[in-house]
Motif scaffolding. Structure first.
Motif: not given
Ligand SMILES: Nc1ncnc2c1ncn2[C@@H]1O[C@H](COP(=O)(O)OP(=O)(O)O)[C@@H](O)[C@H]1O
Ligand SMILES: C[C@@](O)(CCOP(=O)(O)O)CC(=O)O
Ligand SMILES: [Mg+2]
Length: 387
Positions: A140-147
């Motif tokens: 989460l919150g790492s740039g891999l688009g979890s949001s």
């Protein structure tokens, strides 16, 4: 009856941030997913609550459904067929509900995700009790688009039990949506991303919805047919950051230096356009695979330089760049930057020994390396048991 939806994360090969300002960007789905399961209670359960379980962070919330209805009382009757933005008043009322949850300070970023959940749920399903369970393979919150994967999977699960889509409930296994249903779902997911990101470009929810590789500019997508296999090492610096704040920072810099930043965005647009041409050019054309890979590496380095100009690099990202360069490998940040993940191209002829060496050197710095398959299906749903 239960429905489970899954939506993939993504990597941005070029054009993050600039895409928010109208430049072209290239993104691809990866085979790491967020899963959302949705179940309505039976009358005998005598349950009148909306329950949300966030398994990855070990948190669970519930609201008497009447409280949500009360909070959104001024809202029209929910209409799942018309994606609607959350008004300032509704956002304020829902934020008051989220404040009551007393989310621990260290996990405060989750508040935005819970807000997006409450908006999407009440807009698409109205005021029905249900249990929603979320799990993810994405950091989460790492740039891999979890949001975006969260919003896409949630919209898919919610829409699959709405009047706006028509699905075969007896289908066994994973099922995809039709074109117009995907379009509706993507628009709802974008409304969720707006609550989490502030001013998203829409690239993340779009690639998570449609899967594979896309070229994205000013809200519209072109599907890219790749003619080469790209292999990327993904290094998670584990430095936490927040996309909303980073996107806002780039916008502020743009207000301070409009002309200089316009040139930066323009250069990124050219990089993405050239990258798309290389990736799509027929396999045995005048450029050999090695030449194509060298060009991609150079474009990645140029894009990284421009991301530095935008102010979204970070000491941890610079460490990854320096480390991979020792092995003559090119890298760039992916997603919002400020920490998070970095991509390194692994050329086809690179030996496994070099990959092992660079991975262990990166991990000795405290980073976590992962490999994920690039491309693959977008959002899918499954009724009943989805194992
Ligand atoms: N599986 C999940 N469970 C709970 N919240 C999530 C989940 N996935 C995403 N979110 C929400 O999205 C936010 C992270 O989004 P963002 O800062 O855009 O980073 P990224 O999209 O790169 O992972 C989290 O703080 C949370 O609000
Ligand atoms: C920085 C940006 O280009 C991508 C953000 O991706 P992520 O949330 O860091 O995975 C923002 C956007 O396009 O909406
Ligand atoms: Mg995001």
């Amino acid at each position: 009856m239960e429905v489970k939806a899954r939506a993939p994360g993504k990597i941005i090969l070029s054009g993050e941030h600039a895409v928010v300002h109208g430049s072209t960007a290239i993104a691809s789905s990866i085979d790491l997913y967020t899963y959302v399961s949705l179940r309505f209670p039976t009358p005998s359960d005598n349950d009148d609550a909306l329950r949300l379980q966030l398994k990855d962070v070990g948190l669970e919330f519930s609201w008497p459904i009447g409280r949500i209805k009360e909070a959104l009382s001024e809202k029209d009757i929910p209409n799942s067929a018309v994606p609607t933005s959350c008004s300032i008043e509704s956002l304020r009322s829902l934020a008051a509900l989220v404040d009551e949850l007393k989310i621990p300070e260290a996990k405060i970023g989750l508040g935005a995700g819970v807000l997006a959940f409450l908006w999407l749920y009440s807009s698409i399903q109205g005021y029905k009790p249900a249990t929603v369970v979320i799990t993810s393979e994405l950091p989460l919150g790492s740039g891999l688009g979890s949001s975006a994967a969260f919003c896409v999977a949630l919209s898919a699960a919610l829409l699959s039990f709405s009047d706006s889509v028509n699905l075969d409930l007896s289908h066994q296994g994973w099922l995809t949506f039709g074109e117009s249903e995907l379009e509706l779902l993507n628009k709802w997911a974008f409304e969720g991303e707006k609550i989490i990101h502030g001013k998203p470009s829409g690239i993340d929810n779009t690639v998570s919805t449609y899967g594979n590789m896309i070229k994205f500019k000013s809200g519209s997508l072109t599907r890219i047919k790749t003619n080469m296999t790209l292999k990327m090492l993904i290094t998670n610096t584990k430095v936490g950051r927040n996309t909303k704040a980073l996107v806002a920072g780039v916008s502020e810099r743009t207000l301070r230096h409009p002309e200089a930043m316009a040139s930066v965005f323009n250069a990124v647009d050219s990089i993405s356009t050239e990258l798309a041409t290389i990736i799509q050019s027929p396999a045995p054309d005048d450029l050999s695979l090695t030449e194509k890979e060298s060009k991609i590496e150079e474009l990645m380095e140029m894009n990284q330089g421009l991301l530095q100009c935008m102010g979204v690099s970070h000491a941890s990202i610079e460490t990854v760049l320096r480390t991979t360069l020792k092995y003559k490998l090119a890298s760039k940040l992916t997603g919002a930057g400020g920490g998070g993940c970095v991509l390194t191209l692994l050329p086809t002829l690179l030996s496994g020994t070099v990959v092992d060496k660079v991975t262990s050197e990166l991990e000795s710095c405290g980073f976590h390396c992962l490999t994920a398959a690039i491309g693959g299906n977008g959002v899918e749903i499954c009724f009943g048991d989805s194992s």
